[in-house]
Design a protein around this motif. Structure first.
Motif, PDB file in Angstrom:
ATOM      1  N   GLY A 128       4.921  17.988  -6.681  1.00 32.45           N
ATOM      2  CA  GLY A 128       3.554  18.343  -6.146  1.00 32.45           C
ATOM      3  C   GLY A 128       2.473  17.934  -7.037  1.00 32.45           C
ATOM      4  O   GLY A 128       2.878  16.731  -7.983  1.00 32.45           O
ATOM      5  N   PHE A 129       1.141  18.031  -6.864  1.00 29.69           N
ATOM      6  CA  PHE A 129       0.217  17.404  -7.775  1.00 29.69           C
ATOM      7  C   PHE A 129      -0.791  18.786  -8.075  1.00 29.69           C
ATOM      8  O   PHE A 129      -0.951  19.748  -7.497  1.00 29.69           O
ATOM      9  N   THR A 130      -1.823  18.449  -9.166  1.00 28.54           N
ATOM     10  CA  THR A 130      -2.460  19.435  -9.670  1.00 28.54           C
ATOM     11  C   THR A 130      -4.038  19.040  -9.230  1.00 28.54           C
ATOM     12  O   THR A 130      -4.588  18.049  -9.747  1.00 28.54           O
ATOM     13  N   GLY A 131      -4.666  19.708  -8.146  1.00 29.80           N
ATOM     14  CA  GLY A 131      -5.831  19.584  -7.727  1.00 29.80           C
ATOM     15  C   GLY A 131      -6.927  20.467  -8.497  1.00 29.80           C
ATOM     16  O   GLY A 131      -6.537  21.363  -9.366  1.00 29.80           O
ATOM     17  N   THR A 132      -8.193  20.608  -7.888  1.00 29.92           N
ATOM     18  CA  THR A 132      -9.176  21.434  -8.504  1.00 29.92           C
ATOM     19  C   THR A 132      -8.866  22.762  -8.322  1.00 29.92           C
ATOM     20  O   THR A 132      -9.123  23.910  -9.087  1.00 29.92           O
ATOM     21  N   ALA A 133      -8.165  23.342  -7.335  1.00 30.15           N
ATOM     22  CA  ALA A 133      -7.470  24.603  -7.231  1.00 30.15           C
ATOM     23  C   ALA A 133      -6.107  24.880  -7.602  1.00 30.15           C
ATOM     24  O   ALA A 133      -5.931  26.072  -7.479  1.00 30.15           O
ATOM     25  N   SER A 164      -1.866   8.952   5.241  1.00 34.77           N
ATOM     26  CA  SER A 164      -1.006   9.595   4.161  1.00 34.77           C
ATOM     27  C   SER A 164      -0.271  10.747   4.414  1.00 34.77           C
ATOM     28  O   SER A 164      -0.372  11.156   5.632  1.00 34.77           O
ATOM     29  N   GLY A 165       0.646  10.930   3.594  1.00 30.87           N
ATOM     30  CA  GLY A 165       1.437  12.193   3.523  1.00 30.87           C
ATOM     31  C   GLY A 165       2.866  11.790   4.199  1.00 30.87           C
ATOM     32  O   GLY A 165       3.583  12.770   5.071  1.00 30.87           O
ATOM     33  N   ASN A 221       0.924  -1.201  -0.064  1.00 27.95           N
ATOM     34  CA  ASN A 221      -0.165  -0.091  -0.031  1.00 27.95           C
ATOM     35  C   ASN A 221       0.758   1.349  -0.008  1.00 27.95           C
ATOM     36  O   ASN A 221       0.386   2.388   0.501  1.00 27.95           O
ATOM     37  N   PHE A 222       1.881   1.167  -0.395  1.00 27.55           N
ATOM     38  CA  PHE A 222       3.084   2.431  -0.481  1.00 27.55           C
ATOM     39  C   PHE A 222       2.461   3.700  -0.901  1.00 27.55           C
ATOM     40  O   PHE A 222       2.652   4.659  -0.412  1.00 27.55           O
ATOM     41  N   MET A 223       1.836   3.495  -2.195  1.00 26.07           N
ATOM     42  CA  MET A 223       1.464   4.782  -2.857  1.00 26.07           C
ATOM     43  C   MET A 223       0.426   5.559  -2.117  1.00 26.07           C
ATOM     44  O   MET A 223       0.251   6.755  -1.948  1.00 26.07           O
ATOM     45  N   TYR A 224      -0.630   4.853  -1.109  1.00 28.70           N
ATOM     46  CA  TYR A 224      -1.589   5.257  -0.447  1.00 28.70           C
ATOM     47  C   TYR A 224      -0.805   5.990   0.784  1.00 28.70           C
ATOM     48  O   TYR A 224      -1.179   7.249   1.249  1.00 28.70           O
ATOM     49  N   GLN A 225       0.256   5.582   1.331  1.00 24.83           N
ATOM     50  CA  GLN A 225       0.857   6.090   2.611  1.00 24.83           C
ATOM     51  C   GLN A 225       1.786   7.174   2.010  1.00 24.83           C
ATOM     52  O   GLN A 225       1.909   8.152   2.879  1.00 24.83           O
ATOM     53  N   PHE A 226       2.355   7.276   0.953  1.00 26.68           N
ATOM     54  CA  PHE A 226       3.374   8.282   0.420  1.00 26.68           C
ATOM     55  C   PHE A 226       2.412   9.296  -0.394  1.00 26.68           C
ATOM     56  O   PHE A 226       3.004  10.281  -0.578  1.00 26.68           O
ATOM     57  N   ALA A 227       1.265   9.111  -0.664  1.00 24.43           N
ATOM     58  CA  ALA A 227       0.598  10.287  -1.363  1.00 24.43           C
ATOM     59  C   ALA A 227       0.187  11.480  -0.145  1.00 24.43           C
ATOM     60  O   ALA A 227      -0.164  11.334   0.814  1.00 24.43           O
ATOM     61  N   PRO A 228       0.352  12.796  -0.848  1.00 23.88           N
ATOM     62  CA  PRO A 228      -0.162  13.778   0.260  1.00 23.88           C
ATOM     63  C   PRO A 228      -1.606  13.602   0.699  1.00 23.88           C
ATOM     64  O   PRO A 228      -2.343  13.046  -0.206  1.00 23.88           O
ATOM     65  N   PHE A 229      -1.922  13.659   1.907  1.00 24.71           N
ATOM     66  CA  PHE A 229      -3.190  13.670   2.440  1.00 24.71           C
ATOM     67  C   PHE A 229      -4.298  14.212   1.817  1.00 24.71           C
ATOM     68  O   PHE A 229      -5.596  13.868   1.801  1.00 24.71           O
ATOM     69  N   ASN A 230      -4.040  15.506   1.372  1.00 24.31           N
ATOM     70  CA  ASN A 230      -4.703  16.218   0.676  1.00 24.31           C
ATOM     71  C   ASN A 230      -4.875  16.147  -0.953  1.00 24.31           C
ATOM     72  O   ASN A 230      -5.436  17.166  -1.501  1.00 24.31           O
ATOM     73  N   SER A 231      -4.221  15.205  -1.407  1.00 24.37           N
ATOM     74  CA  SER A 231      -4.731  14.945  -2.783  1.00 24.37           C
ATOM     75  C   SER A 231      -5.835  14.113  -3.239  1.00 24.37           C
ATOM     76  O   SER A 231      -5.837  13.983  -4.674  1.00 24.37           O
ATOM     77  N   GLY A 232      -6.631  13.820  -2.566  1.00 24.46           N
ATOM     78  CA  GLY A 232      -7.841  13.100  -3.052  1.00 24.46           C
ATOM     79  C   GLY A 232      -7.519  11.820  -3.783  1.00 24.46           C
ATOM     80  O   GLY A 232      -6.782  11.156  -3.314  1.00 24.46           O
ATOM     81  N   THR A 233      -7.957  11.877  -5.160  1.00 23.98           N
ATOM     82  CA  THR A 233      -7.776  10.696  -5.873  1.00 23.98           C
ATOM     83  C   THR A 233      -6.773  11.010  -7.176  1.00 23.98           C
ATOM     84  O   THR A 233      -6.339  10.251  -7.687  1.00 23.98           O
ATOM     85  N   VAL A 234      -6.320  12.348  -6.991  1.00 22.72           N
ATOM     86  CA  VAL A 234      -5.359  12.683  -8.063  1.00 22.72           C
ATOM     87  C   VAL A 234      -4.096  11.897  -8.122  1.00 22.72           C
ATOM     88  O   VAL A 234      -3.707  11.489  -9.168  1.00 22.72           O
ATOM     89  N   VAL A 262       3.393  19.817  -2.810  1.00 18.87           N
ATOM     90  CA  VAL A 262       3.626  18.896  -1.479  1.00 18.87           C
ATOM     91  C   VAL A 262       4.101  17.783  -2.369  1.00 18.87           C
ATOM     92  O   VAL A 262       3.551  17.002  -3.001  1.00 18.87           O
ATOM     93  N   PRO A 263       5.577  17.294  -2.413  1.00 22.66           N
ATOM     94  CA  PRO A 263       6.285  16.523  -2.876  1.00 22.66           C
ATOM     95  C   PRO A 263       5.654  15.008  -2.367  1.00 22.66           C
ATOM     96  O   PRO A 263       5.073  14.846  -1.323  1.00 22.66           O
ATOM     97  N   TYR A 264       5.852  14.072  -3.369  1.00 23.70           N
ATOM     98  CA  TYR A 264       5.658  12.725  -2.979  1.00 23.70           C
ATOM     99  C   TYR A 264       6.288  11.751  -3.776  1.00 23.70           C
ATOM    100  O   TYR A 264       6.805  12.126  -4.726  1.00 23.70           O
ATOM    101  N   ILE A 265       6.234  10.455  -3.436  1.00 22.58           N
ATOM    102  CA  ILE A 265       7.092   9.540  -4.014  1.00 22.58           C
ATOM    103  C   ILE A 265       6.441   8.957  -5.229  1.00 22.58           C
ATOM    104  O   ILE A 265       5.198   8.437  -4.872  1.00 22.58           O
ATOM    105  N   LYS A 266       6.982   8.591  -6.181  1.00 26.77           N
ATOM    106  CA  LYS A 266       5.997   8.180  -7.369  1.00 26.77           C
ATOM    107  C   LYS A 266       6.717   6.728  -7.645  1.00 26.77           C
ATOM    108  O   LYS A 266       5.957   6.057  -8.384  1.00 26.77           O
TER     109      LYS A 266
END
Length: 505
Positions: A337-342, A310-311, A284-297, A347-351
């Motif tokens: 970082g990631f591109t959200g609705t705003a 997460s985060g 489940n690495f990608m879930y733990q390493f994704a920014p907690f505010n990134s939704g499903t992006v 916020v960096p994350y591991i890919k």
């Protein structure tokens, strides 16, 4: 009475854990725990299940403790500060060198590692009583001795001298340890286990498809080489590392981590994960390493909500700035970082482990423990420690890694200052830099900082840069690393119940 109850629980845990594993393919079967010592350990198939149970314990450690204590303590990663959810300070304390002996995550790491060791000991205790060929018996012994050595290597590097538990706990009276062994004695046992394993295990190429991913002669010698390097016994390390043959670099860095390339030509040893319905074998690495505010992006999984879990293991500014212009590994390894609705959120994350999901919340991404690129860089380092040679084999190994990354070679006398490596000290720095980015997020950086004597200097400077970004977020004493704090404190529960001496903090 409390102590005795604790040790009875340990004995029961050993008995139950020893029989997890699989009957057909050791990579994708759920553990079985309904059997007992009385009706198990009868056949070669039973023994193989016991061996598989020893492997299976790596999964839980791999999805949390290994990266928490092996990467987040380094300057490679930190965490995304979660102001609304202030319930995970115990994780933050590990990153900030504030974890004390009461931190529950230390206890989890200790307990899970010794549970894994107990499983190995159970196999070693039963193997000689089961009718099977000498070759199969030797292989089983070699596999669990590698695993036991690997766990003790993690323990001794994180805690210093630890109890050496080499026998099965069969009764409450056997449960108390003999106390903390010396660091020297722990390493002696690690080397003995790896040496025996190396003499009895086959090459990776000898395994049938169903057993692909098991430890092999190559993985054993690679780990032995790293052990010797940690002890600064570079000549012996080089002898072991030279025996790691039959592996090649993957043509591209991105191809290493694809789920379609598990156990590839560069893989010396990796933790096996499978997202199989009804089992607990997934990662489940990608879930733990994704920014907690990134939704499903980031995860692209509409069925899994991100929260305070997460985060974590967030790439630091120090690491991001370490990549040279044009390094192909950067985009494979991380995003800034990631591109959200705003709009864009910085916020960096591991890919590297973001390879899609099989079922909501579950991925089948393996985690690399040893890659051949790591072995090549270790050989180059050993050669340099024996004496600097301009343009020699060590340069060839270093530059093979850089070429795949799309970077120019480093040479002695290079007119470009950043590519000029003209001394033993300069080559050391070049190797340390290459390991930092090549092996980013694979749990090597903290151990590299410690074994090279750079941990205190690097981490204190790194910590000041982190604090300067948002001083109000950090408690007093955060990121102050002393020589004493390099070793983790022994979990207080173990200090009390097993009468262990505590590490000075």
């Amino acid at each position: 009475m409390k102590n005795q109850s604790k040790y009875i629980s340990i004995a029961l845990l050993i008995l139950a854990s020893s029989i997890s594993g699989c009957k057909k393919d050791f990579l994708n079967q759920a553990p079985e725990s309904s059997l007992t010592d009385a009706n198990f350990w009868k056949t070669e198939s039973d023994l193989k299940q016991g061996v598989n149970g020893a492997y299976s314990s790596l999964r839980g450690l791999g999805t949390f403790s290994f990266w928490l204590f092996g990467e987040m303590r380094s300057d490679n990663t930190t965490f995304q500060y979660n102001a609304p959810q202030r319930g995970q300070e115990n994780r933050e304390q590990v990153d900030q060198f504030l974890a004390n002996s009461a931190n529950t995550l230390l206890q989890d790491f200790w307990r899970d590692t010794y549970t894994s060791i107990f499983r190995c000991n159970d196999v070693l205790d039963k193997v000689n009583n089961i009718p099977m060929s000498a070759a199969s018996k030797a292989q089983s012994i070699g596999e669990v001795k590698f695993l036991r050595a690997y766990h003790y290597f993690n323990l001794v590097r994180q805690f210093g001298g630890v109890p050496l538990r080499l026998e099965v706990t069969k009764a409450p009276a056997d449960a108390p340890s003999k106390g903390r062994a010396t660091v020297e004695n722990v390493y002696t046992q690690i080397i003995a286990d790896l040496t025996e394993a190396g003499n009895s295990l086959p090459d990776a190429s000898a395994y049938p498809a169903a057993d692909k991913g098991r430890v092999s002669k190559g993985s054993t010698n690679a780990l032995l080489g790293e052990v010797y390097m940690t002890l600064k016994r570079f000549s012996e390390a080089l002898i072991a590392l030279r025996k790691v043959t039959g592996y090649t670099l993957m043509p591209t860095y991105s191809s290493i981590f694809l789920t379609t390339n598990k156990n590839n030509s560069e893989s010396v040893f990796e933790i096996q994960y499978y997202a199989t319905a009804g089992t607990n074998l997934s990662s489940n690495f990608m879930y733990q390493f994704a920014p907690f505010n990134s939704g499903t992006v980031v995860t692209q999984d509409p069925g899994t909500n991100l929260s305070f879990t997460s985060g974590w293991n967030t790439p630091t500014t120090d690491l991001i700035s370490s990549y040279e212009a044009g390094d192909l590994r950067k985009d494979v390894s991380l995003a800034e970082g990631f591109t959200g609705t705003a709009g864009f959120v910085a916020v960096p994350y591991i890919k590297k482990y973001n390879q899609g999901f099989v079922q909501p919340g579950q991925t089948n991404v393996n985690f690399p423990i040893i890659r051949y690129a790591d072995v090549m860089l270790m050989i180059a380092e050993c050669l340099n420690e024996q004496g600097f040679t301009a343009g020699g084999e060590a340069f060839n190994l270093l530059n093979a890694i850089r070429t795949r990354a799309g970077l120019p070679s480093k040479t002695s006398g290079n007119p470009v200052a950043t590519l000029n490596v003209n001394s033993q000290a300069a080559f050391r720095d070049a190797i340390y830099q290459e390991r930092k980015v090549e092996l980013a997020f694979e749990n090597h950086r903290w151990f590299d900082l410690v074994r090279t004597g750079k941990a205190v200097e690097v981490m204190n400077a790194h910590g000041q840069r982190e604090i300067a970004k948002a001083p109000a977020q950090y408690p007093s004493g955060a990121y102050v690393l002393t020589q004493n704090k390099i070793l983790l404190p022994i979990p207080q529960r173990e200090v009390i119940l097993d009468n262990l001496n505590q590490n000075p903090q």
